[in-house]
Design a protein around this motif. Structure first.
Motif, mmCIF file in Angstrom:
data_model
loop_
_atom_site.group_PDB
_atom_site.id
_atom_site.type_symbol
_atom_site.label_atom_id
_atom_site.label_comp_id
_atom_site.label_asym_id
_atom_site.label_seq_id
_atom_site.Cartn_x
_atom_site.Cartn_y
_atom_site.Cartn_z
ATOM 1 N N ASP A 13 -83.430 66.390 -6.989
ATOM 2 C CA ASP A 13 -82.015 66.012 -7.140
ATOM 3 C C ASP A 13 -81.529 66.592 -8.457
ATOM 4 O OD1 ASP A 13 -80.269 63.309 -5.831
ATOM 5 O OD2 ASP A 13 -79.501 64.497 -7.512
ATOM 6 N N ASP A 14 -80.320 67.121 -8.458
ATOM 7 C CA ASP A 14 -79.814 67.721 -9.693
ATOM 8 C C ASP A 14 -79.360 66.658 -10.689
ATOM 9 O OD1 ASP A 14 -77.807 67.233 -7.744
ATOM 10 O OD2 ASP A 14 -76.365 68.350 -8.959
ATOM 11 N N GLU A 15 -79.185 65.436 -10.218
ATOM 12 C CA GLU A 15 -78.766 64.388 -11.147
ATOM 13 C C GLU A 15 -79.941 63.512 -11.547
ATOM 14 O OE1 GLU A 15 -74.962 62.379 -10.174
ATOM 15 O OE2 GLU A 15 -74.764 64.046 -8.746
ATOM 16 N N ASP A 56 -82.119 66.255 -2.158
ATOM 17 C CA ASP A 56 -80.667 66.165 -2.298
ATOM 18 C C ASP A 56 -80.051 67.360 -1.561
ATOM 19 O OD1 ASP A 56 -78.152 65.511 -3.213
ATOM 20 O OD2 ASP A 56 -78.421 66.466 -5.167
ATOM 21 N N SER A 58 -76.528 68.467 -1.876
ATOM 22 C CA SER A 58 -75.642 69.289 -2.705
ATOM 23 C C SER A 58 -76.173 69.420 -4.119
ATOM 24 C CB SER A 58 -74.229 68.711 -2.708
ATOM 25 O OG SER A 58 -74.274 67.316 -2.910
ATOM 26 N N MET A 59 -76.565 70.647 -4.422
ATOM 27 C CA MET A 59 -77.065 70.990 -5.748
ATOM 28 C C MET A 59 -76.500 72.363 -6.081
ATOM 29 S SD MET A 59 -81.090 69.854 -5.541
ATOM 30 C CE MET A 59 -81.466 70.839 -4.084
HETATM 31 MG MG MG Z 1 -76.639 66.608 -6.007
#
Ligand code: MG
Ligand code: GH3
Ligand code: MG
Ligand code: MG
Length: 298
Positions: A13-15, A56, A58-59
């Motif tokens: 996950d990018d977050e 995830d 959307s990255m």
């Molecule tokens: Mg994301």
């Protein structure tokens, strides 16, 4: 279960806050490793054994769908279960993820108990799949690789030799007068012999791509990618089996149980014909049998 036996789950996950929240949630179910983008996720998967991925969608740079597509197009990673964990909850997104081969789809914000339960179920499925794969490649009597595992590795090794010209050593190995052994000492004793011979042969194939497999009944096959030392190895095998000192009163060549081997070293051209290589080994093995047994001919 000790930490070493726990399956590894990769959370992508990018977050950061999403990664740590999922990691905290799953820390009792599995060993958790984290990746903050698609590229490092793929790198992680190449480096270690991952049983399940929470991905995830959307990255930036590489999105989850692209990561999944790449995992599915690589034979080493095609079977790793992937669960999308995403805020994209439209039906079309979920359908796309599932059609790409995701095993499940979880909407953010996640409901903790359901995530845990789903991960647990998918880890159990992964464990069963790994167990079946292991069993499908293993010979039940001796525990060494079976013919199916050999065929796979052999096809790959032949392909490699055709591409690179690296020599490929191949040999058929057959126990001498084994029918008489069974008849005289009993089938159970015969089974024990096959186990002991398999273990002894296994010690000869120790480099990463070397392989010894049970090809059928009392026949074994040895494969030594990138080796021309086949004759030396096979001579050593004949000696090692005789040195086990298994009495074989009914043998005509030795008071101890022996084997015969027939081998070939394949190059660019012959590796294009894997079946022919196996037939050649059989023919040469037949020569070894007809010229006195307890010997290796290459
Ligand atoms: Mg994301
Ligand atoms: P040769 O020296 O020419 O190889 O003679 P052989 O008697 O070994 O050859 P043959 O192929 O006639 O006999 C193979 C025997 O192997 C027949 C069978 O009873 C035995 N065999 C095959 N699979 C097994 C097994 O799983 N367990 C046991 N105990 N015996 C087996
Ligand atoms: Mg035989
Ligand atoms: Mg035999």
């Amino acid at each position: 279960m000790s930490a070493m036996n726990l399956p590894t789950v990769l959370i992508v996950d990018d977050e950061r806050i999403n990664r740590t929240a999922l990691a905290e949630l799953l820390k009792d179910e599995c060993r958790v490793v984290l990746a903050k983008d698609g590229v490092s996720a793929l790198q992680r998967v190449a480096e270690e054994r991952i049983s399940l991925i929470l991905l995830d969608a959307s990255m930036p740079d590489m999105d989850g769908y692209e990561v999944l597509r790449r995992l599915k197009s690589n034979e080493k990673t095609v079977n790793i279960g992937v669960i999308f964990v995403t805020g994209q909850i439209e039906e079309a997104h979920e359908e796309r993820g599932l059609l790409l081969g995701a095993v499940d789809y979880i909407a953010k914000p996640v409901r903790p108990l359901l995530v845990k339960a789903r991960v647990r179920n998918h880890l159990e499925l992964a464990r069963q799949r790994e167990e079946l794969e292991r069993l499908s490649m293993q010979d039940a009597l001796t525990g060494i690789s079976n013919r199916r595992a050999f065929n796979q590795a052999f096809m790959r090794a032949c392909g490699n030799t055709v591409r690179t010209g690296t020599p490929l050593g191949l040999a058929m190995i057959d126990v001498d007068y084994f029918k008489r052994f069974n008849d005289f000492y009993g089938h159970g004793a015969g089974d024990d012999v096959l186990r002991r011979v398999a273990q002894t042969l296994g010690k000869a194939a120790q480099r990463p791509y070397d392989m010894i497999a049970r090809y059928g009944g009392e026949e074994f096959v040895l494969m030594l990618p990138s080796s021309i030392a086949l004759q030396t190895v096979l001579d050593r095998l004949c000696e090692a089996v005789q040195a086990l000192g298994i009495p074989h009163e009914q043998s005509e060549v030795s008071p101890m149980l022996t084997i015969s081997c027939g081998g070939v070293v394949a190059g660019y051209d012959s590796a294009k014909r894997p079946e022919w290589l196996l037939e050649r080994c059989d023919e040469i093995l037949y020569q070894a049998k007809n010229t006195g047994r307890n010997r290796a001919i290459v």
